[in-house]
Every structure is written in C-alpha cells, then in structure tokens.
Design an enzyme around this catalytic site. Structure first.
Site, mmCIF file in Angstrom:
data_model
loop_
_atom_site.group_PDB
_atom_site.id
_atom_site.type_symbol
_atom_site.label_atom_id
_atom_site.label_comp_id
_atom_site.label_asym_id
_atom_site.label_seq_id
_atom_site.Cartn_x
_atom_site.Cartn_y
_atom_site.Cartn_z
ATOM 1 N N ARG A 239 55.371 14.168 49.018
ATOM 2 C CA ARG A 239 54.146 15.015 49.407
ATOM 3 C C ARG A 239 53.767 15.930 48.404
ATOM 4 O O ARG A 239 52.279 16.377 48.380
ATOM 5 C CB ARG A 239 54.542 15.680 50.687
ATOM 6 C CG ARG A 239 54.730 14.867 51.994
ATOM 7 C CD ARG A 239 54.961 15.270 53.253
ATOM 8 N NE ARG A 239 55.066 13.958 54.250
ATOM 9 C CZ ARG A 239 55.484 14.180 55.506
ATOM 10 N NH1 ARG A 239 56.009 15.319 56.043
ATOM 11 N NH2 ARG A 239 55.370 12.962 56.155
ATOM 12 N N TYR B 299 47.944 8.937 52.539
ATOM 13 C CA TYR B 299 49.432 8.235 52.393
ATOM 14 C C TYR B 299 50.453 9.614 52.411
ATOM 15 O O TYR B 299 50.041 10.888 52.422
ATOM 16 C CB TYR B 299 49.646 7.443 51.281
ATOM 17 C CG TYR B 299 49.053 7.488 49.918
ATOM 18 C CD1 TYR B 299 49.163 8.994 49.440
ATOM 19 C CD2 TYR B 299 49.145 6.566 49.072
ATOM 20 C CE1 TYR B 299 48.875 9.103 47.954
ATOM 21 C CE2 TYR B 299 48.913 6.714 47.655
ATOM 22 C CZ TYR B 299 48.874 8.061 47.299
ATOM 23 O OH TYR B 299 48.460 8.045 46.002
ATOM 24 N N GLU B 300 51.648 9.253 52.514
ATOM 25 C CA GLU B 300 52.861 9.913 52.548
ATOM 26 C C GLU B 300 52.465 11.016 53.718
ATOM 27 O O GLU B 300 52.827 11.959 53.689
ATOM 28 C CB GLU B 300 52.681 11.185 51.526
ATOM 29 C CG GLU B 300 53.094 10.252 50.157
ATOM 30 C CD GLU B 300 54.356 9.034 50.164
ATOM 31 O OE1 GLU B 300 55.251 9.274 51.021
ATOM 32 O OE2 GLU B 300 54.052 8.286 49.350
ATOM 33 N N GLY B 301 51.998 10.433 54.735
ATOM 34 C CA GLY B 301 51.630 11.400 56.014
ATOM 35 C C GLY B 301 50.312 11.647 56.057
ATOM 36 O O GLY B 301 49.851 12.540 55.264
#
Lengths: 591, 591
Positions: free
Chosen positions: A294, A434-436
């Site tokens: 993140r 992406y990555e949340g």
C-alpha cells in the site's frame, strides 16, 4: 515522447535537510551520509533515465501477449530487467543473509520513486517480488527462506500476490480457491485468481506465487484462509528447477493502462502449494505484503505525477501560445511561452506542490517503518499503520488528478497517445484501485486505524503538529505555514471528534465521511510536511547554503500549497459534518 | 459490456416540471406538450439504446483506419449513421426551408444528450455537421445555403471545423494556412490543420470543411483570418459531385479515447475554397460555431457521466461484497450488494446529483438560446453568453471526474476494458480539452464575459438567485436549499468583487483564480437548479402527482448536492482571495 530526469536534488533535500537521516538514531541511518545517498540515487537515476524510461511508451503500445501458454513482455523489457538484476536493486533493503544490501527501507523508497516514475509497468515485476520477499521473510520457515529468498532477491525468480477471484476482491471471505492436504505436508491448490500483476512473463526462470486459499477446518469467511507458496516450476532439493506445476495463465487482461505489466487470470488446477505461516492465519500473513504494497502504491501515485509534471513543465516552457497579459515576455518570438499564463502556472504549482509534499510524506513514512522495524519502536509502528491508508488513498487520488492536469497543460496534444501524457494518467489510474480500492482505504482509516490502541496514534499525530506549531510560534517567516496548518489541523480534529461521537451509535454518519476524512488527513500531512520543509529550507539558507534559488523555490512552493490547497480541509469537514442522512436517503429502488 | 437506458423520466421532469416549456412564451414552445416531447424522446431513446449504444465499445476497440487515403469507420457505424439520417435527427432544430423540423434548440439538446450518452464518438459526426450548418446559416450567402444546407441537414454530407494547426490552437493569430484569391471569386487554400474531428470517413458522400485561413491584406494576428468552405468533392451547378478537391487526410491520430471518431490531420494543397461571411472577419463567423459547440461539449461532459453513472448503479446493486455495517441486508446471499456501503452511496450520489443538476443547467441554457434566437431577447443572449464557459468548463471537468468515480465503483473490474467503464472516462477526457481547453473557458469567463456590457449579465444572474431566495423565503421545506444557495451565491459575489477590484490593476490576481471562479460559478448554477427542481418536485407532489418515489428521490438528491457539493464554493473563494502571489512567485528557471 516524454522524457525523465530523476529529481536528485529534491530527494537530497528530503533525506538530508528535512529528515536529517545521517544524524538519526535509527540503526543504519548513520551510514546514509550525503555522498553515499547521492551515489546510490545517481546510479538509480542513470538506469532509470537511460534504460527504463525510454521503454515506458514501448510497454504501453505493445503490451504483453500470451502465446501457447507463454507470456511475452514488450520488446526491450527483458534486457532492461537484466540490468535491474545486475545492479542488485531488488536487494537494496533486504538483509545481507539473503543476498541483499541491508540498506534502510527509506533508501528503497527513494530509489523506488525513480524507477516507478521511469517505468511503472516494468517496475511492478520487481515490486511484486519485493512484497513476496517481505511476506516470506516475516512468515516463512527457515527452509522456505533458504529455498526462495536468494533467488527472489536476485530476481532470478519473481513473485506475485494472489488474492482476488472473479466474485470477490475486497470481501475475501467469499473466496473459493481450495487447498487440500496432499498427505506429504504440501497442499493441492485449486481455483481461479484474477488481476494477478506480473502473473507470468519471460524475464525470470521461475515465478513464486503467494496464494490465498481455504484449507479444510478453518471455518467460515476469512478465518478459513491460509497463505501458500505455489511455484510455477517445482524446486528440487538442490535448488534446481523441476517439473512445471499445475498453474497456468488463463488470459492476460486488456486494461486501461500499465500495459507493460502482464495482469493475468491464473488457473490453479491442483497445483502443489506449501503453507507459509500458520494454518488459517493467511490474512495476517497477507497483510504483511499488503501494508508494504500500500505504501508502494501511494508512491506510485505521486511518482507518476512527478514524471507527468516534469513533462508538463517542459512543454509549458517550450510551447509558444498567447501573450502575457501583463506585458510581452518573448518579444522576438511569435508568442510567449505557456508558462507566463496564470492558469498554466496554477496547474504547474498544483502539481509541483503536491509532488514535493507527497515525496516528503512518503519518505517520512518510510523512515517510520525503519524506526519500527529496526528499533522495535511501537509508536512509530502505530503511526505508520494509521498513515498507511492516507499515503495509499490520498496520494493516488491526487496523483491521478495531477497526471490529468499535466495532460491538460498540453491542450489537444495531451489527448494524443504519441505525446505520452495519456499514458501517465492511464497508468496512474490503477493505483486508486488495486491493493484495496481507495474507498476501502478510507474505511480502514475511519473504521479501524483511527480508534486503534484507544486512539493513541491519531493523538500522537496531533501532538506532532501541536509541537511543531508551538516550537515555531512567533517565527514571522513561517507564519504563512503555521496559520493554515493550525486551521487545517483543527478541522481534522473536529472531524475526528465527529466520528468519535457518531461512530458507535450511527456508523453510517462516520462512514459517509470516510473518503473526505482521508483527504482531509492527507492535506494536513502535506501541510505539516511543507511547514517542516520550509523550516528546513530557511535553516539551510541561514546556514549559507549555495543553492539559494532552489531553497527559495522550495519555500514559495510550500506557500502555494498552504494558500491554495489547505483550504480544502474546511470543505471536507463541512461534508463530513453534514452526516450520513443525505448519503443514505434513497431507497435502493429510488436511484 | 455497459448498457444504456435513456433517462426519459428525468428529461420529462426538466422539460415540463422545471422549465414548464409548453407554458412558455418562446415561439414554438407552445407545441412542446408532454405527449409530443415524450414521443420524440422515446423515439430517440429507441435508436440510442438499440443501435448506437451497442456500437460504442466496437468503436473504441476498432477505431478508424486510413487506407490508401480512404478513412474507414468501425464496423456498424455506417449502418447506424443511415438510421440517424433516416430518422431526420440532424434537422430536428433546423429551419424547415432547409429540410429541418424547426423544433427548438432545447429539443435538440434533450435528444443530443441521449445520442451522446449512447455513443459519443459516433454522435460527433453529426454534431460537427450541425455546428457547420449553424455557421453557414448565420454567415453563408443564399447560394451557399441552397448549395450546402439541404445536403448537410440530411447528413448526405457532413461538416467539420478546421482551426488548429500544429503550432497553434488557442492562439490562432499564429495561423499559417493561406488563402490566395484565384481570380474567379474562389480561393486556393494551402496549409495543414490538425485535430480535425470527423475529418473524413466513409459514411457520407461529401465532407464540407469550414476552414480558417489567412487571406492577403488582413493584417497581423487574428485580424487577417477568414472562414472558407472547402468541400472534399467539388459541387457542380446542379448539385451533383464533381472532382476531388485538393484536400487529403495526412493521418488519423491515435488518441486516448473517442476512437470511433476519425480525428484527422488535414492537408490543404491549393484546395478550392469559398469565402463565407466577410473577408477578414473569420473569427467572428467561427465563434458562431464555437459557442454552439461549447454548449454541446458541456453536454458531452454530463452525458458521459450519465451513462457511466447508470452502469455504476447497476453494478452496485448487482455486485455482492461485504456486509452492511448496520446489519445484514441480504441474508440469503453470501454478501450484501455494494450499494449498502456508505462510501459507495457517496460516490453514486455524487454522480447522480451532478448529472441531474447538469442536465437541468444545460437545458435551461438551451432555453436561453431559444429565447435569444426566437425572440431576439438580448438579456437571454447575454446571460447564455456568460454561462457558456461555465457549461463547457465546469460540466466537462466534473463530468470526467464523475466518469472516473463511476469506474471506481467497479473496483478492479473498472480498469479492465471489457467492462467499458474505462472508455467512458477516456472518451469524456477530451471534452475538457477541445473547443477551447477549460483554462481558456475560465479565462473567457473572467477576462471577457464577467465585465461584458458593464457586468450587466452577471448582475442579472445574481438577481435571478436573489429573486428565487426572496420568493421562497420562509418555506421550511426548501430551507435545506435556500441556506446553502444563499451562502454559495455570497461566495460567488465576493469572488466577483475581488476580480473587479483587482482585475485592472493586477490582472494576475484575477487570472490566477479563473478556474476556481468557473467552478464556483458552476456550483452556484447547479445549486440554483437543484433549488428550483426541489420546488418543482414539491409542487408536483402537492398537485397529487403519482410518481411520488421519483419526486421524493429528486428532492433527496438535491439535498445531497446542497449538503455535500456546495461547501466547495468557500474553498474556491479562499483560493481566489489568496491572489496571484503564490501562483506567480517562481521564476521560470526556479521550477
């Protein structure tokens, strides 16, 4: 075609004037003398500018292709990847035991910005590997470390993260991929994963997939999830490669951007996998990768804005169009350069002040990670845990916005692919997802991080701001920084208070303001960074530094951010305090 | 793949509840009874939904191609274009003398939204033609009208606008394309034009280029510019087509979006051109097209957001992910639909409240154009002249932002081209750039329109707001609208005052805030629209209207806009009032 020149001076300023790394008590920071960091950064810059950046447009236009089960990367990627390998860049901040150089994470981040700005899609092959290495380092057995890490650090093998399935991304509890014990300690992994960045390619001998799957007996939802190592090729006892494992590429996705990275559908058909970490504790292990990832994605957000800005600036200086309203500036030319126009300036200053503030924020965050990892500093760990969703969410939202604005400086040419500005925007767009997705970051911030450890870390953040304000009270030169920072911080506290009051009894009120809170928080962080940078720049000027133009510009850019960006905090607060009623008013059928 | 359903109910509401068209005194509006407008809109919706929308993704993936000098549009475009022709859609608001139906411009706009939402790239072939028709109507000779208009109205021939050259877009004074008198009344046009939308294609027999060029004797800069008609094929006396003119396509640009539209480099090699309007008064003639085009581009901004929102909503209702924090809503399913989550709601409400507000704003603007054209109402003409840059700039900036947000609702799937959300964002992006980049709109607003006729029109706008506030003072149901509208309008007035004070003596102060002012103005306009729509919805409810859910939703959506979007005005004002010092502080070499 766009060009790239690494911001070596700016990185030097953040490392040495702002963070004063070599005077820090973090183990390893003492070695980060200016000569040393400059040498590392110059070397990275050379590779990025000469090799990686020229391939960025090639990657975009060619993309990756799947032929008879084999993934081919764009022309030139493999040779460039060899140079990244040869330079040992992937092991920069990895322990020496596994072939790394054990430099601080901070240095990895500074170099990371340069590589991401030059070629985000290509850098992802390395970035995903780095994340997988971190997970194995943190949760793998000694055997697993010995088997996989040296090869992965050397980039002979690369890594991936396999979370998402067609029907679930954020909500991993619905995961269907299964892990059945084989009886020999290994598992058979069966299922389909999608959106797997760097899922397969032709630049490494092996790909080590880290795969989340449900093993029997773990119960419902995310509780049943474990993490497995699934190599593309089986690894023999002696470390040589054996048979092909039962994992294959279903297809390569056609995406809006990052075409140079192979985003794969991965099919696991009873593939052999090895449990990493504890059974049914896979989510925890995955979050080790995720948290690092993140911050890396936040870095992508501002790094794309950085290179886009650099090109917008060059275009604004070069392109002649219209005349300065206050008087002709280029009398010998048919028109003045774009940069004379206030609205063009506004856009450039938005970009510049964001990029430089974001760089300081991210590298400060990286120094907190070093402090947590190298000194076991729990406060630093708590603070970076709080700030991670802000770094990821705010810097990617704004980073994309700034790429779009850089494109805008080009007028019609910005829309033509040949000029390359579209690619920066299209590539940067993924970082918001992406990555949340950023909404999930905001939820993490408001729903989890804010109240973590009894709200201790957010209080510590406020204390940082308060201390800075107090220490510099009455410094007339800093007034243009202190006053807006104080106001913005007050807005942030008021928002935090609102959530505390409403959070429990009316969660919709809090969650309706989560994205606004993330942005409010981000502005305060960048405001704090700018205030600190201004102070550092004045100190350098007072100390007789030679590059006065650079330092003056640093202060002026900070003043711009404070005057033009910090007013956003009041807007975010007003939205937050308007509550959830208007957000939730409609029945689903009324939309 | 995305779908499209035209917002027939919402259009009906704007036409009949908000604007009350059939009761209006504008000539022709009396015929716009609900049955009639619904029939027109339903017919357009059918064509858009069944024929145009399914081709949108095809256009994006195939693009246009140039082979041996011939431009080919994507598969299916030609057949769809035939249906647009057959329906007589292009002549909807064109005088009957030239084969049109002479309906108000308002109806053309309502139908335009539907076509643009369904397929922006395809609609542009018609849109550019419509702009060229307007220019010929306004400035052409009777002969020119007779020769070109019937064919263009019927779409047997299409039109283009040729302004931009490689080295100049905004600054047309640097134009190099030359027009040399041939001695027979015609001219020889020589030069290169770029970014020519619908520049050439295979869907019409002829293409009528309107080309700006410099004829001898006009003097320097824009003063020397004249407007010419340059047909692709010469037109014989009897209207039949003759020889190919010396105009050819240099290449088709590779763009970020609107791939279905052929954006051409056009080479004029002594092509025969006919002066239209007065010699050396070409800029004035071009602005006839431009003003109409700018409103059309603003419409594109919100129309792309409209279709993107529609799909985001469908996805949010359909996609199961996570659970409602206040309690499970879909106990029989593995998860609740996305739409239960407050941050997803926030995004959907942002989109919905923008799109519906923008639709009202644009159609109100269209009604001002009708009032100006059909009644010679100078006040309406002045007001729409003031609002045109706001419609163009604000609605395209926000429209793009909303497309990006719609894409965000899809998470990872939003980034995959197959789902179509990327296309909406990529297509919408151009609207911020062409027909005058949005910075130029802001400059037009602050530098020209604000002070036009002694500031009369901006005063008239404030009067409109004031009158509405006064008329509805004390109406408790409208309080949530009146209070924020009043505050926002005060911010706008304060900004206007700031410009008036600074404009002359310190133009950089004014111009540094021009984009913020455009956004501030846009929010006040949408706030006014929402307040009026709320009033209209309450009136309909009071009158016993049957569709109470729809009307309640209209009011709730307006409340959202007032609570969550109008707070932006204070931020814009703060930025404006911070002046130009921080914007202009850096020397060009300090960046």
């Amino acid at each position: 075609m766009p060009s790239y020149t690494a911001p070596t001076k700016d990185l030097h300023f953040v490392l040495h004037d702002l963070l004063q790394v070599s005077a820090s008590d973090v183990p390893g920071y003492g070695d980060l003398e200016a000569d040393f960091t400059s040498a590392v950064i110059e070397e990275a810059a050379k590779l990025a500018q000469d090799v990686l950046a020229p391939l960025n447009a090639v990657g975009d236009s060619q993309g990756c292709r799947l032929e008879n089960g084999v993934v081919y990367t764009p022309e030139g990627f493999k040779a460039a990847f060899e140079q990244i390998k040869a330079g040992g860049w992937n092991g920069l901040d990895i322990p020496e035991d596994f072939g790394g150089q054990n430099l601080p994470y901070l240095m990895g981040s500074a170099v990371g910005e340069i590589f991401v700005s030059a070629n985000m899609a290509l850098n992802m092959y390395q970035g995903l590997t780095h994340g997988a290495i971190s997970a194995i380092l943190a949760h793998g057995s000694d055997d697993q470390k010995a088997t996989y890490l040296p090869k992965m650090v050397a980039l002979d093998w690369t890594g991936t993260m396999n979370l998402t399935e067609p029907h679930c991304g954020t909500d991993l509890g619905m995961m269907r991929t299964k892990a059945e014990p084989s009886g020999d300690g290994s598992y058979k992994i069966t299922g389909q994963k999608i959106f797997i960045s760097a899922g397969d390619h032709d630049m490494a001998e092996n790909v080590i997939h880290l795969v989340l799957a449900k093993a029997p007996g773990g119960g419902e939802g995310t509780k049943g999830i474990s993490l497995f190592i699934v190599p593309k090729f089986m690894v023999n006892e002696d470390g040589s490669l054996g048979a092909r494992n039962a994992v294959s590429v279903g297809k390569i996705e056609e995406k809006m951007g990052i075409h140079g990275n192979s985003t794969c559908v991965m099919n696991y058909d009873g593939a052999t996998g090895y449990l990493i970490g504890e059974l049914h504790k896979g989510m925890r292990a995955m979050f080790t990768m995720m948290n690092e990832a993140r911050i890396g994605v936040g870095l992508q957000g501002y790094a794309q804005a950085a290179v886009a800005y650099e090109n917008a600036l060059a275009y604004a200086v070069d392109r002649l169009q219209g005349r300065d309203v206050t008087g002709v500036k280029n009398p010998d030319g048919p028109a003045d350069p774009l940069i004379v126009h206030p609205d063009i300036r506004r856009m450039l200053m938005d970009q510049k002040s964001f990029v430089e503030g974001a760089r300081a924020f991210t590298l400060w965050g990286a120094s907190l990670i070093d402090r947590a990892h190298r000194m076991g500093d729990k406060d630093a760990d708590g603070l970076i845990s709080l700030l991670t969703p802000v770094i990821k969410g705010f810097l990617t939202d704004k980073g994309f916005e700034m790429c779009v604005q850089s494109q805008q400086v080009y007028g019609g040419h910005g829309y033509i692919e040949e000029w390359g500005m579209s690619q920066f925007a299209r590539d940067a767009r993924i970082a918001m997802i992406y990555e949340g997705a950023n909404g999930v970051q905001a939820l993490d911030l408001v729903g989890r991080k804010l109240a973590q450890d009894g709200g201790k870390h957010v209080m510590a953040f406020f204390e940082l701001v308060k201390t800075f304000l107090k220490e510099n009270e009455g410094d007339a030169r800093l007034e243009g920084f202190l006053v807006p920072l104080k106001a913005a911080s007050k807005d942030l506290q008021a928002a935090g208070m609102y959530f505390m009051e409403r959070g429990m009894k009316s969660p919709n009120d809090a969650l309706s303001g989560s994205s606004d809170f993330m942005h409010l928080f981000g502005h305060v962080c960048l405001g704090l960074m700018w205030a600190r940078m201004a102070k550092a720049a004045y100190a350098a000027l007072d100390g007789g530094a030679s590059d006065r133009d650079f330092l003056d510009a640093k202060i002026a850019t900070g003043r711009y951010y404070m005057a033009r960006q910090l007013p956003a905090t009041a807007m975010h607060l007003a939205r937050i305090q308007s509550g959830g009623d208007t957000v939730m008013a409609l029945g689903a059928e009324q939309f």
